[in-house]
Design a protein around this motif. Sequence first.
Motif, PDB file in Angstrom:
ATOM      1  N   ASN A 177      26.618  55.590  17.432  1.00 32.86           N
ATOM      2  CA  ASN A 177      25.566  54.585  17.650  1.00 32.86           C
ATOM      3  C   ASN A 177      25.652  53.946  19.030  1.00 32.86           C
ATOM      4  OD1 ASN A 177      23.201  53.401  16.780  1.00 32.86           O
ATOM      5  ND2 ASN A 177      24.216  51.595  15.946  1.00 32.86           N
ATOM      6  N   VAL A 178      25.965  54.780  20.034  1.00 30.48           N
ATOM      7  CA  VAL A 178      26.017  54.338  21.419  1.00 30.48           C
ATOM      8  C   VAL A 178      24.842  54.941  22.181  1.00 30.48           C
ATOM      9  CG1 VAL A 178      27.310  54.489  23.587  1.00 30.48           C
ATOM     10  CG2 VAL A 178      28.510  54.010  21.444  1.00 30.48           C
ATOM     11  N   ASP A 179      24.172  54.139  22.957  1.00 35.01           N
ATOM     12  CA  ASP A 179      23.078  54.607  23.816  1.00 35.01           C
ATOM     13  C   ASP A 179      23.693  55.349  25.001  1.00 35.01           C
ATOM     14  OD1 ASP A 179      21.008  54.928  25.667  1.00 35.01           O
ATOM     15  OD2 ASP A 179      20.029  53.066  25.049  1.00 35.01           O
ATOM     16  N   LEU A 180      23.501  56.650  25.057  1.00 37.50           N
ATOM     17  CA  LEU A 180      24.125  57.455  26.107  1.00 37.50           C
ATOM     18  C   LEU A 180      23.585  57.124  27.486  1.00 37.50           C
ATOM     19  CD1 LEU A 180      24.300  60.928  24.305  1.00 37.50           C
ATOM     20  CD2 LEU A 180      26.079  59.169  24.492  1.00 37.50           C
ATOM     21  N   ASN A 181      22.405  56.554  27.551  1.00 41.13           N
ATOM     22  CA  ASN A 181      21.845  56.177  28.848  1.00 41.13           C
ATOM     23  C   ASN A 181      22.247  54.761  29.254  1.00 41.13           C
ATOM     24  OD1 ASN A 181      20.366  57.154  31.077  1.00 41.13           O
ATOM     25  ND2 ASN A 181      18.593  55.910  30.503  1.00 41.13           N
ATOM     26  N   ARG A 182      23.269  54.222  28.610  1.00 41.29           N
ATOM     27  CA  ARG A 182      23.929  52.985  29.033  1.00 41.29           C
ATOM     28  C   ARG A 182      25.441  53.204  29.127  1.00 41.29           C
ATOM     29  NH1 ARG A 182      19.210  52.797  28.688  1.00 41.29           N
ATOM     30  NH2 ARG A 182      17.863  51.104  27.990  1.00 41.29           N
ATOM     31  N   ASP A 183      25.880  54.451  29.084  1.00 38.88           N
ATOM     32  CA  ASP A 183      27.298  54.772  28.911  1.00 38.88           C
ATOM     33  C   ASP A 183      27.966  55.282  30.181  1.00 38.88           C
ATOM     34  OD1 ASP A 183      29.543  54.937  27.113  1.00 38.88           O
ATOM     35  OD2 ASP A 183      29.323  57.113  27.135  1.00 38.88           O
ATOM     36  N   PHE A 184      27.235  55.389  31.285  1.00 39.47           N
ATOM     37  CA  PHE A 184      27.808  55.903  32.518  1.00 39.47           C
ATOM     38  C   PHE A 184      28.410  54.765  33.352  1.00 39.47           C
ATOM     39  CE2 PHE A 184      25.155  59.308  31.173  1.00 39.47           C
ATOM     40  CZ  PHE A 184      25.683  60.465  31.733  1.00 39.47           C
ATOM     41  N   PRO A 185      29.397  55.063  34.201  1.00 36.47           N
ATOM     42  CA  PRO A 185      29.905  54.033  35.117  1.00 36.47           C
ATOM     43  C   PRO A 185      28.766  53.472  35.955  1.00 36.47           C
ATOM     44  CG  PRO A 185      31.326  55.971  35.133  1.00 36.47           C
ATOM     45  CD  PRO A 185      30.118  56.342  34.340  1.00 36.47           C
ATOM     46  N   ASP A 186      28.872  52.192  36.278  1.00 34.91           N
ATOM     47  CA  ASP A 186      27.780  51.518  36.961  1.00 34.91           C
ATOM     48  C   ASP A 186      28.319  50.716  38.139  1.00 34.91           C
ATOM     49  OD1 ASP A 186      25.741  49.200  37.408  1.00 34.91           O
ATOM     50  OD2 ASP A 186      24.677  50.623  36.123  1.00 34.91           O
ATOM     51  N   GLN A 199      31.743  58.114  25.849  1.00 31.80           N
ATOM     52  CA  GLN A 199      31.402  59.041  24.770  1.00 31.80           C
ATOM     53  C   GLN A 199      31.587  60.488  25.212  1.00 31.80           C
ATOM     54  OE1 GLN A 199      30.484  57.859  21.519  1.00 31.80           O
ATOM     55  NE2 GLN A 199      31.432  56.141  22.608  1.00 31.80           N
ATOM     56  N   PRO A 200      31.887  61.413  24.278  1.00 31.47           N
ATOM     57  CA  PRO A 200      32.123  62.806  24.685  1.00 31.47           C
ATOM     58  C   PRO A 200      30.912  63.460  25.341  1.00 31.47           C
ATOM     59  CG  PRO A 200      32.032  62.594  22.284  1.00 31.47           C
ATOM     60  CD  PRO A 200      32.111  61.210  22.835  1.00 31.47           C
ATOM     61  N   GLU A 201      29.706  63.087  24.908  1.00 29.98           N
ATOM     62  CA  GLU A 201      28.513  63.654  25.543  1.00 29.98           C
ATOM     63  C   GLU A 201      28.406  63.200  26.994  1.00 29.98           C
ATOM     64  OE1 GLU A 201      27.525  62.892  21.133  1.00 29.98           O
ATOM     65  OE2 GLU A 201      28.536  61.816  22.770  1.00 29.98           O
ATOM     66  N   THR A 202      28.728  61.923  27.242  1.00 30.96           N
ATOM     67  CA  THR A 202      28.686  61.388  28.603  1.00 30.96           C
ATOM     68  C   THR A 202      29.738  62.059  29.471  1.00 30.96           C
ATOM     69  OG1 THR A 202      28.058  59.271  27.622  1.00 30.96           O
ATOM     70  CG2 THR A 202      28.640  59.273  29.957  1.00 30.96           C
ATOM     71  N   ARG A 203      30.953  62.214  28.938  1.00 32.53           N
ATOM     72  CA  ARG A 203      32.016  62.869  29.700  1.00 32.53           C
ATOM     73  C   ARG A 203      31.632  64.302  30.053  1.00 32.53           C
ATOM     74  NH1 ARG A 203      37.782  61.087  26.942  1.00 32.53           N
ATOM     75  NH2 ARG A 203      37.358  58.839  26.784  1.00 32.53           N
ATOM     76  N   ALA A 204      31.007  64.984  29.112  1.00 28.17           N
ATOM     77  CA  ALA A 204      30.615  66.375  29.362  1.00 28.17           C
ATOM     78  C   ALA A 204      29.607  66.461  30.503  1.00 28.17           C
ATOM     79  CB  ALA A 204      30.039  66.992  28.092  1.00 28.17           C
ATOM     80  N   VAL A 205      28.627  65.574  30.499  1.00 23.33           N
ATOM     81  CA  VAL A 205      27.607  65.600  31.550  1.00 23.33           C
ATOM     82  C   VAL A 205      28.214  65.201  32.896  1.00 23.33           C
ATOM     83  CG1 VAL A 205      25.490  64.486  32.358  1.00 23.33           C
ATOM     84  CG2 VAL A 205      25.659  65.267  29.985  1.00 23.33           C
ATOM     85  N   MET A 206      29.116  64.232  32.906  1.00 23.63           N
ATOM     86  CA  MET A 206      29.758  63.835  34.158  1.00 23.63           C
ATOM     87  C   MET A 206      30.566  64.987  34.754  1.00 23.63           C
ATOM     88  SD  MET A 206      30.942  59.930  33.164  1.00 23.63           S
ATOM     89  CE  MET A 206      31.929  59.725  34.646  1.00 23.63           C
ATOM     90  N   SER A 207      31.324  65.685  33.927  1.00 18.41           N
ATOM     91  CA  SER A 207      32.093  66.837  34.416  1.00 18.41           C
ATOM     92  C   SER A 207      31.169  67.935  34.909  1.00 18.41           C
ATOM     93  CB  SER A 207      32.999  67.374  33.295  1.00 18.41           C
ATOM     94  OG  SER A 207      33.941  66.405  32.904  1.00 18.41           O
ATOM     95  N   TRP A 208      30.066  68.120  34.219  1.00 27.11           N
ATOM     96  CA  TRP A 208      29.075  69.131  34.606  1.00 27.11           C
ATOM     97  C   TRP A 208      28.508  68.817  35.986  1.00 27.11           C
ATOM     98  CZ3 TRP A 208      23.444  69.033  32.602  1.00 27.11           C
ATOM     99  CH2 TRP A 208      22.781  70.217  32.915  1.00 27.11           C
ATOM    100  N   TYR A 242      21.804  49.118  32.814  1.00 27.40           N
ATOM    101  CA  TYR A 242      23.115  49.264  33.428  1.00 27.40           C
ATOM    102  C   TYR A 242      23.856  50.357  32.669  1.00 27.40           C
ATOM    103  CZ  TYR A 242      21.913  45.082  35.921  1.00 27.40           C
ATOM    104  OH  TYR A 242      21.264  44.188  36.745  1.00 27.40           O
ATOM    105  N   GLY A 243      24.545  51.212  33.414  1.00 28.63           N
ATOM    106  CA  GLY A 243      25.189  52.360  32.786  1.00 28.63           C
ATOM    107  C   GLY A 243      24.267  53.538  32.623  1.00 28.63           C
ATOM    108  N   GLY A 244      23.154  53.556  33.371  1.00 29.58           N
ATOM    109  CA  GLY A 244      22.209  54.654  33.276  1.00 29.58           C
ATOM    110  C   GLY A 244      22.718  55.913  33.960  1.00 29.58           C
ATOM    111  N   MET A 245      22.203  57.045  33.505  1.00 30.98           N
ATOM    112  CA  MET A 245      22.663  58.339  34.012  1.00 30.98           C
ATOM    113  C   MET A 245      22.192  58.583  35.440  1.00 30.98           C
ATOM    114  SD  MET A 245      22.284  62.104  32.237  1.00 30.98           S
ATOM    115  CE  MET A 245      20.506  61.981  32.041  1.00 30.98           C
ATOM    116  N   GLN A 246      20.970  58.170  35.768  1.00 30.57           N
ATOM    117  CA  GLN A 246      20.420  58.577  37.058  1.00 30.57           C
ATOM    118  C   GLN A 246      21.110  57.894  38.233  1.00 30.57           C
ATOM    119  OE1 GLN A 246      16.212  57.757  37.192  1.00 30.57           O
ATOM    120  NE2 GLN A 246      16.498  55.579  37.558  1.00 30.57           N
ATOM    121  N   ASP A 247      21.528  56.640  38.082  1.00 33.47           N
ATOM    122  CA  ASP A 247      22.209  55.976  39.193  1.00 33.47           C
ATOM    123  C   ASP A 247      23.566  56.613  39.457  1.00 33.47           C
ATOM    124  OD1 ASP A 247      20.042  54.323  39.281  1.00 33.47           O
ATOM    125  OD2 ASP A 247      21.161  52.446  39.123  1.00 33.47           O
ATOM    126  N   TRP A 248      24.325  56.880  38.391  1.00 33.36           N
ATOM    127  CA  TRP A 248      25.626  57.529  38.563  1.00 33.36           C
ATOM    128  C   TRP A 248      25.435  58.915  39.171  1.00 33.36           C
ATOM    129  CZ3 TRP A 248      28.163  61.953  37.279  1.00 33.36           C
ATOM    130  CH2 TRP A 248      29.544  61.954  37.480  1.00 33.36           C
TER     131      TRP A 248
END
Length: 439
Positions: A177-186, A199-208, A242-248
Amino acid sequence: MELLFSSLLLFLLGPIASIARGGDRIPNPSGFWDRSGEFSARSLLQDHKPQELEALADGYMSNSELEKAIEEFGKRCAHISRVYSIGKSVKGFPLLVIEISDKPGKDEAEPAFKFIGNVHGDEPVGRELLILLANWLCNNYMKDSLATLIIKNVHLHILPTMNPDGFALRRRGNANNVDLNRDFPDQFFPINDVVDLRQPETRAVMSWIKGQHFTASASLHGGALVANYPWDGSGDSRYPIYGGMQDWNYIHGGCLELTLEISDDKWPKADELPILFEYNRMSMLNLVASLAKTGIHGRIFSSHNGHPLPASVMIKGIDYKINASGSSGDYHRILAPSGSYEVTVSMPGYRAKTTPTFLQQYAISLDFILDPDGDDAHRRTPLDGCDCNCLGILRRAHGGVYLAVFVILLFLYFLLKRKAVFRFLKRRHSSSHRRVSVV
């Protein structure tokens, strides 16, 4: 609808803050802390009950059906694609990516674009449209000029779903129940830097993103008609995300990402999906093709040994740099057409080079050959980059004659090496319609 995408290039010159939709799901969107003092920006309020949405999902692919569709695409279109996984969701569902290119999996000096769908579990339109897009490209390769241009000149990566667990649960957040588009470093929200909360989905996209050299990206959302681009937040907390994917992505990946809400309805009827695809098809294709058709592209080499350099590229007036790839030394800079730009390339240990250029309606190639700076040139020996056992030869040489012969041969070796770079650039540009410059 097509006007939405066709106007996006007007935004690509530099980062401008804008308000994004979707912040209403944060428990306290006006601040970072709830009344109890506990951090809650990533957690979500209870969404609509899953049973209320089950009927709306009728006709959409399930996660297992989506996985099967991706695997079948990989087999049918193996000549222009490969399928790979970047990780797994909380529940263990593979996050599968389709790469589409005439040389999938090969390291080429070409720009790379990525589409990401289904970041929010209850916004499934993107995952359906991206599968349709992949199949359209495969069906029209060598038949349609735009499909052929993309496949031959761009490496397109498609992640149809980033949040398969949320889709299965029919809710916005993932299985936790975490919003993945608020889960990135900001950059403005340091509490998001806590790695253990990622979250594991966030970590996967960051590594990608760190592993690939993406030039541009788009994530597809639903529930509104919005085009959003960096920056999402600000230092004074005036904006909602804050914690959005596009800024990171922009800061750490050197990739300009657009967040696109492409449907007023989060769950349009399944029989409307082909219509939505046709509304958006040309815009999605043109967005990817713009990487090859516009902007400044080039490669950066060392004059010392002819090797590619992962140098930094700066445009005067734009306070942001991109880096060339370490393997090929290629860079790709999205810029607004019909403008004059001053391009500076720099790297520690080398003398920076700056050149003015004018970008018209079409892409230009601007290659650089950097010379070692004075201090570094003294530290380097002419043996660097030599493939032969030069040191052994030097140690075994006796007398001035042997040493003189060795120096002459070494000089010829590097002279030919440098000429080889120019011959390579000439061959590369001979078949290109771009205006070519070598600095």
